[in-house]
Design a protein around this motif. Structure first.
Motif, short mmCIF file in Angstrom:
data_model
loop_
_atom_site.label_atom_id
_atom_site.label_comp_id
_atom_site.label_asym_id
_atom_site.label_seq_id
_atom_site.Cartn_x
_atom_site.Cartn_y
_atom_site.Cartn_z
N UNK A 62 0.83 -1.20 0.00
CA UNK A 62 0.00 0.00 0.00
C UNK A 62 0.87 1.26 0.00
N UNK A 63 1.93 1.25 0.81
CA UNK A 63 2.84 2.39 0.87
C UNK A 63 3.53 2.62 -0.48
N UNK A 64 3.94 1.52 -1.09
CA UNK A 64 4.57 1.61 -2.41
C UNK A 64 3.64 2.25 -3.43
N UNK A 65 2.38 1.82 -3.42
CA UNK A 65 1.40 2.36 -4.37
C UNK A 65 1.12 3.83 -4.09
N UNK A 66 0.99 4.17 -2.80
CA UNK A 66 0.68 5.55 -2.40
C UNK A 66 1.81 6.49 -2.77
N UNK A 115 2.51 9.54 -5.78
CA UNK A 115 3.08 10.87 -5.56
C UNK A 115 4.16 11.18 -6.61
N UNK A 116 4.96 10.19 -6.92
CA UNK A 116 5.99 10.38 -7.95
C UNK A 116 5.35 10.62 -9.33
N UNK A 117 4.24 9.92 -9.61
CA UNK A 117 3.54 10.16 -10.87
C UNK A 117 3.03 11.60 -10.95
N UNK A 118 2.51 12.10 -9.84
CA UNK A 118 2.05 13.49 -9.80
C UNK A 118 3.22 14.43 -10.01
N UNK A 120 3.29 17.24 -13.20
CA UNK A 120 3.32 18.70 -13.14
C UNK A 120 4.75 19.24 -13.16
N UNK A 121 5.74 18.34 -13.27
CA UNK A 121 7.16 18.70 -13.28
C UNK A 121 7.58 19.45 -12.02
N UNK A 122 7.16 18.95 -10.86
CA UNK A 122 7.69 19.50 -9.60
C UNK A 122 9.13 19.03 -9.43
N UNK A 123 9.90 19.79 -8.68
CA UNK A 123 11.32 19.46 -8.51
C UNK A 123 11.52 18.24 -7.62
N UNK A 124 10.57 17.99 -6.71
CA UNK A 124 10.74 16.91 -5.74
C UNK A 124 9.37 16.43 -5.27
N UNK A 172 -5.76 8.18 -8.64
CA UNK A 172 -5.21 9.33 -9.33
C UNK A 172 -3.97 8.94 -10.14
N UNK A 173 -3.14 8.08 -9.56
CA UNK A 173 -1.98 7.60 -10.30
C UNK A 173 -2.37 6.87 -11.58
N UNK A 174 -3.43 6.06 -11.50
CA UNK A 174 -3.92 5.35 -12.69
C UNK A 174 -4.47 6.33 -13.72
N UNK A 175 -5.14 7.38 -13.24
CA UNK A 175 -5.67 8.40 -14.15
C UNK A 175 -4.54 9.13 -14.87
N UNK A 176 -3.47 9.42 -14.16
CA UNK A 176 -2.32 10.09 -14.77
C UNK A 176 -1.70 9.19 -15.84
N UNK A 177 -1.58 7.91 -15.54
CA UNK A 177 -1.07 6.97 -16.55
C UNK A 177 -1.94 7.01 -17.80
N UNK A 178 -3.24 7.02 -17.62
CA UNK A 178 -4.19 7.04 -18.73
C UNK A 178 -4.04 8.32 -19.55
N UNK A 179 -3.98 9.48 -18.88
CA UNK A 179 -3.86 10.75 -19.58
C UNK A 179 -2.52 10.87 -20.30
N UNK A 180 -1.47 10.38 -19.66
CA UNK A 180 -0.15 10.43 -20.30
C UNK A 180 -0.11 9.58 -21.56
N UNK A 181 -0.81 8.47 -21.54
CA UNK A 181 -0.84 7.60 -22.72
C UNK A 181 -1.52 8.31 -23.91
#
Length: 409
Positions: free
Chosen positions: A63-67, A71-74, A78-82, A284-293
């Motif tokens: 669960x922690x890995x997915x969570x 965050x890394x996908x987000x 948005x190209x945040x620095x960290x 949200x991570x899955x949604x980002x994957x979908x939009x990026x595709x």
């Protein structure tokens, strides 16, 4: 145009409303969810459901890995620095309130200025009203041009050396106006102010680069970008977030708790008190994957084409007024309108009878309604699953409404 093969990924769209195939034109309020997101949520609850960070067992680790993976996908999205600059929250509203409370109360004094615009969503008005009242600050509004756009001259006129916060939506949820955030940010910084961006209508529809924009805070919601409800993001520059105090206290966000004093975890967790929105982040991570595709650039182009076609078709209807920029390239996929003297709720009801879902009301933008000199409007908002045929259905539905209310024409 984006291939309409995409529509098959959205099971909710495969239904009839009042005996007509559904045409969903209310994505500015909330977008529909693809099967990829639905399946990601299902998999989390069926296989990995556990609290994060605290445990050492397998489910907790997964669960922690997915969570944290979300965050890394987000961060990349948005190209945040960290990832330290990516805070998970309930949505845009909570994120802006967090800035107003966490940053504003520490930095705003009597006589300081907070500058916003007439087009803002209530979520980007009321927190600043409350902060101004509490601190004795001055709330100022940037004048709009006749077509509902922002001129940099008016920004320069409103922002002064007394301005401490400028807050503005990237894309208007009513007018579709795309604001020049990068240029406004520079004006804010030149006057010593910070820049807060309401990105709720931008993140789902165009490529966002917070480092290129140079904004200090950026807020957006997952449910408008194919993700679940109840999850959103506050991006903030690391130095500003580190200087801020949390606004919610409890488990998860603490480092050490004594009887009379406590210390906070490092970023980003010091702003994520309590059990976080784990499943929401996974979705949200899955949604980002979908939009990026699909590609945000393709989505933006698709929506410009949809808006241009909608404005062309709707302009054929006598008595219909369209609000916002006339140039489709200056607006996102939103077309807001009124049909003569017919109340927007009545228009929306007739459209719903024909299976067409639009939004009607003040759209959480009452100051903008006053500026437009109307009490309410109807709004059609497009997304990647909409087609030109949907616009044709909308046009015919409005002709039906006009005929139904012919006594007012």
């Amino acid at each position: 145009m984006i291939s309409q093969e995409l529509k098959k990924y959205f099971p909710i769209l495969d239904q009839e409303i009042n005996g007509n195939p559904l045409v969903y034109l209310d994505s500015a309020a909330t977008s529909q969810k693809p099967v990829q997101v639905i399946e990601a949520l299902k998999a989390y609850y069926e296989l990995d459901n556990s609290n994060v960070h605290r445990g050492v067992h397998t489910l907790g680790n997964r669960a922690t890995e997915s969570y944290e993976g979300a965050r890394e996908k987000v961060r990349k999205f948005i190209n945040a620095a960290s990832t330290e600059e990516v805070i998970f929250m309930r949505g845009t509203t909570t994120a802006i309130n967090t800035v107003a409370s966490g940053y504003g109360r520490m930095n705003i004094q009597a006589g300081d200025e907070i500058v916003i615009t007439y087009m803002e969503h209530h979520s980007n008005i009321i927190p600043w009203q409350q902060l101004a009242k509490e601190r004795g600050a001055v709330l100022k509004y940037i004048d709009l041009e006749d077509d509902g756009t922002i001129s940099l001259e008016n920004v320069r006129a409103a922002v002064t050396e007394n301005t401490k916060i400028v807050s503005m939506m990237y894309v208007s949820n009513v007018l579709g106006t795309m604001n020049p955030i990068r240029e406004v940010t520079k004006i804010a910084h030149d006057n010593g102010a910070i820049m807060v961006v309401d990105g709720a209508q931008a993140a789902p529809h165009l490529k966002v680069d917070v480092q290129a924009l140079d904004c200090d805070f950026f807020a957006f919601s997952g449910h408008k970008m194919c993700g679940p409800t109840g999850i959103g993001v506050l991006y903030g520059k690391k130095d500003l977030l580190e200087a801020m105090e949390p606004v919610e206290f409890g488990g998860e966000m603490i480092d050490f708790v004594g009887l009379y004093d406590s210390t906070w975890k490092e970023l980003p967790w010091k702003f994520e008190g309590g059990t976080p929105i784990i499943a929401g982040a996974v979705g949200l991570g899955a949604a980002i994957d979908f939009l990026n595709e699909i590609g945000l650039e393709n989505i933006e182009q698709h929506e410009h084409e949809m808006a241009a076609y909608a404005m062309e078709r709707l302009s054929e209807i006598d008595g219909l007024t369209i609000y916002g920029p006339a140039d489709p390239l200056k607006r996102a996929g939103v077309v807001t309108f009124n049909l003569s003297e017919v109340h927007p709720h009545d228009v929306a009801t007739v459209l719903d009878m024909n299976g067409i879902a639009v939004r009607a009301g003040h759209h959480c933008a009452q100051p903008l309604m006053k500026w437009l000199d109307v009490t309410a409007t109807a709004r059609a908002s497009f997304y990647l699953y909409n087609s030109l045929e949907d616009v044709d259905r909308l046009t015919e539905g409005l002709r039906t409404a006009k005929e139904y209310f012919s006594d007012v024409f």
